[in-house]
Design a protein around this motif. Sequence first.
Motif, short mmCIF file in Angstrom:
data_model
loop_
_atom_site.label_atom_id
_atom_site.label_comp_id
_atom_site.label_asym_id
_atom_site.label_seq_id
_atom_site.Cartn_x
_atom_site.Cartn_y
_atom_site.Cartn_z
N GLN A 442 4.36 -0.74 13.69
CA GLN A 442 4.10 0.36 12.76
C GLN A 442 5.40 1.10 12.53
OE1 GLN A 442 0.29 2.28 14.34
NE2 GLN A 442 -0.25 1.62 12.27
N THR A 453 2.34 -1.07 8.42
CA THR A 453 1.97 -1.86 9.59
C THR A 453 2.22 -3.33 9.30
OG1 THR A 453 0.27 -0.26 10.21
CG2 THR A 453 0.14 -2.43 11.21
N SER A 472 -2.56 0.58 5.03
CA SER A 472 -2.96 1.95 5.36
C SER A 472 -3.72 2.52 4.18
CB SER A 472 -1.73 2.82 5.64
OG SER A 472 -2.11 4.18 5.77
#
Length: 735
Positions: A442, A453, A472
């Motif tokens: 991340q 990520t 995300s």
Amino acid sequence: MSFPRQQARTQRFTIGVPRAFQISPDGERVTFLRGRSGTDKATCLWSYSADTGTASVLADPRALGADDENLPPEERARRERMREHGGGIVSYTVDDAFTRAVFTLSGRVFYVDLIGDDTAPRELPVASPAVDPRIDPAGDRVAYVHKGAVRVIDIADEDDPDRDRVLVEPDGENVTWGLADLVSAEEMHRVRGFWWAPDGRSLAVSRVDESEVNRWFVGDPNQPGQEPQPLRYPAAGTANPDVRLAVLSVPSATEYRRGGRTEPTPIEWDREALPYLPTVDWTSGPDGNPVLVFTAQSRDQRTLTLFSADPATGLVSQTRTESDGVWVEIMPGVPAFTASGELVWIGRDGAGGERRVYVGERAVSGADVYVRGVVDVDGDRVLFSGSPAGRAGDVSLWLADTRQGTCAPLELPDGFGESGGADDGHGGVRAGRLRGDTLVVQHRSLDFTGVRTLVVRNASTETRRTHGEVESLAETPELPDVRVRTWLAGERKIPTALVLPSWYREGEDPLPVLMAPYGGPHAQRVLNARGAFLSSQWFAEQGFAVLIADGRGTPGVGLAYEQAVHHDLAEPVLEDQVAALEDAAERFGCLDLTRVGIHGWSFGGYLAALAVLRRPDVFHAAVAGAPVIDWSLYDTHYTERYLGTPQEQAQVYASSSLMADADKLERPLMLIHGLIDDNVVFAHTQRMSEALLAAGRPHTVLPLAGVTHSPSDPVTAENLLLLQVDFLKENLRGA
């Protein structure tokens, strides 16, 4: 929508960010937690295929009747210690082969198969409410805590009357098994109280007796019909809970019926000399049998010892000891062991050196790396985090291959580094997981908003490496781009950041200054990540030059920098805020030093109140949220690490606490505090207000009904920002 409202309803833009990753042994599958949107607090359990790059929902709490308002008290306490304000599935465990996952919802326990065609979640008929369910390594049983007792339930054998059975029950009025006590969870970050052996035949379980611990009461005046909740709180200089460790055999249901229950095997060490139990884990001995490993720490925290124990006999042997004349830090991720059985440890490099990552007796991290912790051990590869020397704002990942004798920073593929390209392996802030040669990284940066990520297959083999991204779903802040400058201020090279309004132009009238520190141990605010400055940018847009400084006591620089607050939590941290302010004023012509405010929360709240009380010549208004006013009211493990005990260091406590400074107040001060805060109790603000009143010093108190240490209610969180801005604008108008 206004930024304060958006930040509040997205829980500081954390909702929708994937987290809590687990990786299958072959590296092909990854599980994680994430809501369905940036405002969906009903966190779901997801599965990601590293081969196809697709994610699917495994368990949705709404379909299972989750009720986050109906949580067991023990679970609420666990979440408070972890600062977990999310809802739905907030944690889960998986078995070693990655065939099943287990989680809890509102005191109920569910499991979901991770392989096969039928992956629908199923509820287990546990004794409710159940706390902290954990699946065994083979994926056949689940251990959990119910009313201070440790129980185990078989996933199969639905008709067996002894499918759910008690392993150990409380043996005293104030005794619990399998739960972490307050200081272990709050200060040592050990939120667990039991651990499965690798063969699944036994459990290591902590026993906590709080009989001798202070009994305090936390009540909400907004609910006069409810009794205050009792709280066992070990304040500095007072009795800690008695924490012990034992091994329980886990009989099958058939063995249980035949009387196969055994007494706990106590694990004995010198608990008078080493009363704290920071870590517990298992490894395999040379013969392949499970070996229990744990660390124990002295009350003055100058000694930390690693022990190994025979689970059958309870016999203990000392493996390694770290000593320091100031204190020994409990480092994340250790002890750990490589596949070949070598100990992975973090210790100081010789007398007075910095921390290094060791495998056996070999240091694998460079002498120029500020080590933050071990992240994972995958076979004979060790993934650890740290910062390059002089770059405290960057948090990087290194991979050490103990067989090849190499150690290098992890580089991100093209398109995932700073400015959209490759980087030097250090830029930004990174966290990760590693298993089966699959790496989950991340990445946060000043060059983009939010979190990216990355899932990298064959992470150790450049020629076969492939990657994908877990999306995300967090919202994008409704703010102008963060306008931040970072540098090292003054002789002590204090990591410092200045955030200016997007609309401000050089040569315009100087701006009032708002300092926004945390400024204390274990927290760092000046990071090379845009998300670290969102609130500061919003305050800047209201007409402030926001200055953030990580002075002595904060992590990221070095041990001497951290330990400079030993026996003095006041003067060094305050001196460094002033030094950073003076340095910024010399560098930039846009700061109006006749109008300087300061605000902060927790230790930052303490620092804000300290600033206007002791340096009114520099600071002209302060907002102190949940401040520690009197250090004798804070817990043992944190406070005694820095100040010793009140009995032995009375003058140290007096000089670091603020009660005696009440009559010095001559600047506007707002105190904000949650009435049911069980970490920094409301008594801190109440006593300070009483002292200010007795001294005839006007001040403002904002009590927050129903709020713990950090407000989670969106309406409260939104209005707190607005009220702070109004208070600061009103009191920093200047001539």
